[in-house]
Design a protein around this motif. Structure first.
Motif, PDB file in Angstrom:
ATOM      1  N   GLU A   1       0.825  -1.226   0.000  1.00  0.00           N
ATOM      2  CA  GLU A   1       0.000   0.000   0.000  1.00  0.00           C
ATOM      3  C   GLU A   1       0.853   1.268   0.000  1.00  0.00           C
ATOM      4  O   GLU A   1       0.325   2.367  -0.037  1.00  0.00           O
ATOM      5  CB  GLU A   1      -0.981   0.090   1.184  1.00  0.00           C
ATOM      6  N   GLY A   2       2.166   1.098   0.117  1.00  0.00           N
ATOM      7  CA  GLY A   2       3.051   2.269   0.067  1.00  0.00           C
ATOM      8  C   GLY A   2       3.736   2.314  -1.287  1.00  0.00           C
ATOM      9  O   GLY A   2       3.214   2.880  -2.245  1.00  0.00           O
ATOM     10  N   ILE A   3       4.885   1.635  -1.365  1.00  0.00           N
ATOM     11  CA  ILE A   3       5.580   1.615  -2.665  1.00  0.00           C
ATOM     12  C   ILE A   3       4.954   0.594  -3.611  1.00  0.00           C
ATOM     13  O   ILE A   3       5.064   0.723  -4.824  1.00  0.00           O
ATOM     14  CB  ILE A   3       7.101   1.347  -2.497  1.00  0.00           C
TER      15      ILE A   3
ATOM     16  N   ARG B   1       3.821   1.581  -7.392  1.00  0.00           N
ATOM     17  CA  ARG B   1       3.078   2.825  -7.677  1.00  0.00           C
ATOM     18  C   ARG B   1       4.005   3.854  -8.312  1.00  0.00           C
ATOM     19  O   ARG B   1       4.997   4.265  -7.694  1.00  0.00           O
ATOM     20  CB  ARG B   1       2.472   3.378  -6.387  1.00  0.00           C
ATOM     21  N   THR B   2       3.659   4.297  -9.487  1.00  0.00           N
ATOM     22  CA  THR B   2       4.528   5.278 -10.156  1.00  0.00           C
ATOM     23  C   THR B   2       4.339   6.678  -9.568  1.00  0.00           C
ATOM     24  O   THR B   2       5.258   7.494  -9.627  1.00  0.00           O
ATOM     25  CB  THR B   2       4.278   5.311 -11.676  1.00  0.00           C
ATOM     26  N   ASP B   3       3.157   6.954  -8.980  1.00  0.00           N
ATOM     27  CA  ASP B   3       2.993   8.273  -8.341  1.00  0.00           C
ATOM     28  C   ASP B   3       3.935   8.391  -7.142  1.00  0.00           C
ATOM     29  O   ASP B   3       4.536   9.444  -6.905  1.00  0.00           O
ATOM     30  CB  ASP B   3       1.530   8.528  -7.946  1.00  0.00           C
ATOM     31  N   VAL B   4       4.100   7.288  -6.401  1.00  0.00           N
ATOM     32  CA  VAL B   4       5.022   7.296  -5.253  1.00  0.00           C
ATOM     33  C   VAL B   4       6.465   7.390  -5.763  1.00  0.00           C
ATOM     34  O   VAL B   4       7.284   8.151  -5.227  1.00  0.00           O
ATOM     35  CB  VAL B   4       4.814   6.031  -4.388  1.00  0.00           C
ATOM     36  N   MET B   5       6.739   6.631  -6.826  1.00  0.00           N
ATOM     37  CA  MET B   5       8.111   6.683  -7.383  1.00  0.00           C
ATOM     38  C   MET B   5       8.476   8.104  -7.788  1.00  0.00           C
ATOM     39  O   MET B   5       9.598   8.553  -7.561  1.00  0.00           O
ATOM     40  CB  MET B   5       8.227   5.763  -8.595  1.00  0.00           C
ATOM     41  N   ASP B   6       7.521   8.826  -8.369  1.00  0.00           N
ATOM     42  CA  ASP B   6       7.814  10.205  -8.794  1.00  0.00           C
ATOM     43  C   ASP B   6       8.208  11.081  -7.605  1.00  0.00           C
ATOM     44  O   ASP B   6       9.170  11.848  -7.676  1.00  0.00           O
ATOM     45  CB  ASP B   6       6.600  10.825  -9.499  1.00  0.00           C
TER      46      ASP B   6
END
Ligand code: AHR
Length: 504
Positions: A39-41, A55-60
């Protein structure tokens, strides 16, 4: 009538170099804890998830922070972890009771997936081995699996798992917080030192290019500090490169002047551990110097009570989800200043942690990722705090608080980036009442002009961000001036500041 203000002085000169800053002081940490991983990365069903479930939004957001190294997989988690559970076909991976945080670990993400993720966010893994329930054998097998090219049982198993090339993980932690009675497999300094030294010896036989971190004390309040550090390091000294330090602060008594002074404790902690390292060096008549890995640091206290209500034995429980206030961002800014000022000996540091768990980045399951208040001082310091740390003497008014005396209202660090021809001053005004005007002598930087002054300021010390509203965010500030080699830096009351000068 002129507004009341405090006055300070600072001198900045290129020749007062402390050290080149190791970029790894802007490292961070992802533990298998709460919603950091799941649920995080990693959230395969999320609309932004990539082909590997990340999640690419988190990676960004992580990429924006420019974090060069990320510690993994724990923390307390590592002291009960069987790394073999997390490699190979996912359908064969066991669900386990995770005892450090009393959760269920599905093992969907393990060493290889995390390695892949760090590459996607332009970072490196800092791997911890389990010296709680396990020891030399598990550590050497994991290292062989990760770093040995091919032709042996563990390296060929990695290849069978789809990784032809070795991961070549450079930095390895020999356990985690082994001084803490809460630690699974807690050990006395002697017991830990002996096991860590033997593990280190074997690991360096396999791969002499790795760097190893010996565990020091979990914080300055530990009754065994600094004896634990000295006794264990005496055994590990010849095999390791760093000793670890951890610390978390909190404003438990709602005494903000005292809270903002806690970076002085961090400063004292670092000085003491340097003294311990150099004492052991002298005792051993060694030519080698041990440096410091401050591999867990942050604010952590907001979630302590709510965590007691969380049901055990679930997957990804919302543990350690501190929601950070504006004043927490000020302290985080000062802690970063402290690391920069000690960059001659602190070569690695990890903001603990990175996503959801005491973190600058938060996520909603199936929803957005958002930035906490502490994201901002970390972001600016990581992006612009690269180059040489300069010793910049100051004269600042001071105050006394409950636990500290002579606390300078001005907390600062200075970084000179020769390549970019930039001079960057990071400064916190600890005064809750008055603005602070700092006369900075920058005559040594002829031809430099004031590029920008970014400030983090808020009327409400307890202001927080949320998924919907960003109450605490940086602004450009136009009150500072630079003329004839004199920078007049105007720091609003209770503020974090970055003042960037650039050669035109
Ligand atoms: O970062 C959270 C926890 O704090 C880590 O698992 C542990 O090492 C420390 O006590």
């Amino acid at each position: 009538m002129a507004e009341k203000h405090l006055q300070a002085r600072m001198v900045v000169d290129k020749s007062f170099k402390i050290s080149d800053i190791d970029p790894r002081i802007y490292g961070s940490f992802i533990e298998h804890l709460g919603r950091a991983v799941y649920e995080g990365i990693y959230e395969p069903d999320h609309p932004t998830a990539d082909e590997d479930g990340f999640r690419t939004d988190v990676m960004d957001l992580v990429k924006q922070l420019q974090v060069p190294i990320i510690r993994y997989p724990g923390g307390n988690f590592v002291s009960g972890y069987n790394w073999e559970d997390g490699v190979g076909p996912k359908e064969n991976r066991p669900r386990r009771l995770e005892l450090a945080w009393r959760s269920i670990e599905t093992n969907e993400v393990g060493t290889n997936e995390f390695f892949d993720w760090t590459k996607k966010v332009n970072s490196d893994v800092m791997m911890a081995v389990n010296l709680g329930t396990r020891g030399i054998d598990a550590a050497r097998n994991l290292l062989e699996y990760c770093n040995f090219p091919k032709g042996t049982y563990w390296s060929d198993l990695r290849r069978k798992h789809g990784y032809e090339e070795p991961h070549n993980i450079k930095v390895w932690c020999l356990g985690n917080e082994m001084d803490g009675p809460w630690q699974i497999g807690h050990k006395t300094a002697y017991e830990y030192g002996k096991l860590a030294a033997e593990t280190a010896k074997v690991m360096k036989l396999i791969d002499p290019t790795i760097e190893l971190v010996s565990c020091g004390s979990s914080n300055t309040k530990m009754p065994t500090f600094p004896e634990y550090d000295a006794v264990s390091l005496e055994q590990t000294y010849d095999y390791v490169d760093y000793i670890s330090l951890h610390t978390y602060y909190g404003n438990r008594d709602n005494d903000t002047p005292n809270y903002l002074a806690q970076s002085l404790d961090m400063d004292e902690f670092i000085k003491t551990v340097i003294a311990v390292c150099d004492y052991v060096k002298a005792k051993k008549r060694s030519k080698k110097t041990i440096n410091l890995s401050f591999d867990e640091w942050n604010v952590w206290f907001h979630s302590n009570e709510q965590d007691k209500q969380i049901e055990p034995w679930t997957v990804a429980p919302p543990l350690l989800e501190d929601i950070y206030t504006f004043e927490d961002a000020l302290l985080v800014g000062s802690m970063l200043n402290t690391l920069i000022k000690h960059s001659d000996r602190v070569k690695i540091a990890c903001l603990a942690q990175l996503v959801n768990v005491i973190a600058p980045i938060m996520t909603e399951k199936g929803g957005k990722a958002w930035k906490q208040t502490i994201y901002y001082p970390f972001y600016y310091t990581s992006v612009y705090g690269r180059g040489q740390a300069l010793y910049a003497p100051v004269e600042s008014p001071k105050y006394d608080s409950k636990d500290f005396t002579d606390v300078p209202y001005l907390d600062h660090s200075v970084v000179f980036n020769e390549e970019n021809e930039e001079l960057v001053i990071f400064a916190v005004n600890r005064s809750l009442e008055e603005k602070l005007i700092v006369d900075v002598d920058v005559r040594a930087f002829e031809g430099y002009t004031l590029e920008e002054h970014v400030v983090l300021v808020n009327d409400d010390l307890k202001a927080v961000n949320s998924v919907d509203v960003e109450r605490v965010k940086p602004q450009k500030y136009n009150e500072s001036t630079l003329q004839d080699g004199k920078l007049t830096a105007v720091l609003p009351k209770a503020s974090w500041n970055m003042i960037r000068l650039k050669k035109k």
